[in-house]
Design an enzyme around this catalytic site. Structure first.
Site, PDB file in Angstrom:
ATOM      1  N   LYS A  83     -15.545  54.486  47.655  1.00  0.00           N
ATOM      2  CA  LYS A  83     -16.115  53.304  48.306  1.00  0.00           C
ATOM      3  C   LYS A  83     -17.104  53.774  49.358  1.00  0.00           C
ATOM      4  CE  LYS A  83     -14.153  48.937  49.849  1.00  0.00           C
ATOM      5  NZ  LYS A  83     -12.996  48.429  50.598  1.00  0.00           N
TER       6      LYS A  83
HETATM    7  C1  E4P Z   1     -12.310  45.347  50.472  1.00  0.00           C
HETATM    8  O1  E4P Z   1     -12.923  45.957  49.650  1.00  0.00           O
HETATM    9  C2  E4P Z   1     -12.827  45.006  51.804  1.00  0.00           C
HETATM   10  O2  E4P Z   1     -12.913  46.135  52.602  1.00  0.00           O
HETATM   11  C3  E4P Z   1     -11.959  43.953  52.402  1.00  0.00           C
HETATM   12  O3  E4P Z   1     -11.776  42.921  51.447  1.00  0.00           O
HETATM   13  C4  E4P Z   1     -12.461  43.393  53.716  1.00  0.00           C
HETATM   14  O4  E4P Z   1     -11.649  42.295  54.077  1.00  0.00           O
HETATM   15  P1  E4P Z   1     -11.624  41.715  55.565  1.00  0.00           P
HETATM   16  O5  E4P Z   1     -12.941  41.088  55.843  1.00  0.00           O
HETATM   17  O6  E4P Z   1     -10.521  40.685  55.520  1.00  0.00           O
HETATM   18  O7  E4P Z   1     -11.325  42.835  56.489  1.00  0.00           O
END
Ligand code: E4P
Length: 218
Positions: A83
């Site tokens: 990622k």
């Molecule tokens: C996943 O890939 C993301 O990092 C995550 O969904 C972010 O979510 P949040 O905005 O609730 O922290």
């Protein structure tokens, strides 16, 4: 649309994996900060629990560091997806990793132009953040739709991974517009499952089954 779980909590992943609904997992540095233990061991255990793409995020900021960290993460297990945040350095690192067949999930995407850049760099997944866009007074769902539509004619296997999901309605809207994946926090899975009429109906079925058994026995 495939359902991923958005957490680094192994207990939650184990519980939800047992439902048979999980097709992958996403984590990020903030989710990891909420759990104890060695990161690499956590990723390895997640790979044992769920047979699907498992996103592990780099924390390096320059392209060389991202590539190096990405390779280290990818070497952990064939299902690891690296990622990488949406940035110039992130795009450059994605292009290098993609050229070596290492899948990348480009995260922190908020707009269709960002998504097009991510797809062009070779990202396998692009993650538009729905809830965080809502948080600043925009429509995260409208922004997600823009991304889905912009990538419709894109000549690659890039998949739209709806992230920052805050409600079951976000999940349904993402499914209806044709997003490929939604990554969902554990608590939202429980909200998706629960309905008072299901509970009332089950209680009535159980009462009627018990009454019938008692009658047959008597
Ligand atoms: C996943 O890939 C993301 O990092 C995550 O969904 C972010 O979510 P949040 O905005 O609730 O922290």
């Amino acid at each position: 649309m495939k359902l991923f779980i958005d957490t680094a909590d192994l207990k939650e992943i184990e519980t939800l994996a047992a439902w048979g609904v999980l097709k992958g997992v996403t984590t990020n540095p903030s989710l990891l900060a909420q759990v104890d233990g060695d990161e690499m061991s956590i990723y390895r255990r997640i790979c044992e629990l769920v047979d699907g793409p498992i996103s592990a995020e780099v924390v390096a900021s320059g392209r060389a560091g991202m590539v190096e960290e990405g390779k280290r993460l990818a070497a952990l297990h064939p299902n690891i997806v690296v990622k990488i945040p949406t940035s110039a350095e992130g795009l450059a690192a994605t292009a290098v990793l993609a050229s070596q067949d290492i899948p990348v999930n480009m995260t922190l995407c908020f707009t269709a132009p960002q998504a097009l850049l991510a797809a062009s760099s070779g990202a396998r997944y692009v993650s538009p953040f729905v809830g965080r866009y809502d948080d600043i007074g925009n429509s995260g769902i409208d922004a997600l739709r823009e991304v889905v539509e912009a990538l419709l004619g894109f000549d690659s296997e890039v998949e739209v991974l709806a992230a920052s999901i805050r409600t079951p309605i976000h999940v349904i809207e993402a499914a209806k517009m044709g997003a490929d994946i939604a990554t969902i926090p554990p608590k939202i899975f429980y909200q998706m499952l629960e309905h008072p009429l299901t509970n009332i109906g089950l209680e009535k079925f159980n009462q009627d089954a018990a009454a019938r058994q008692a009658r047959q026995a008597g």
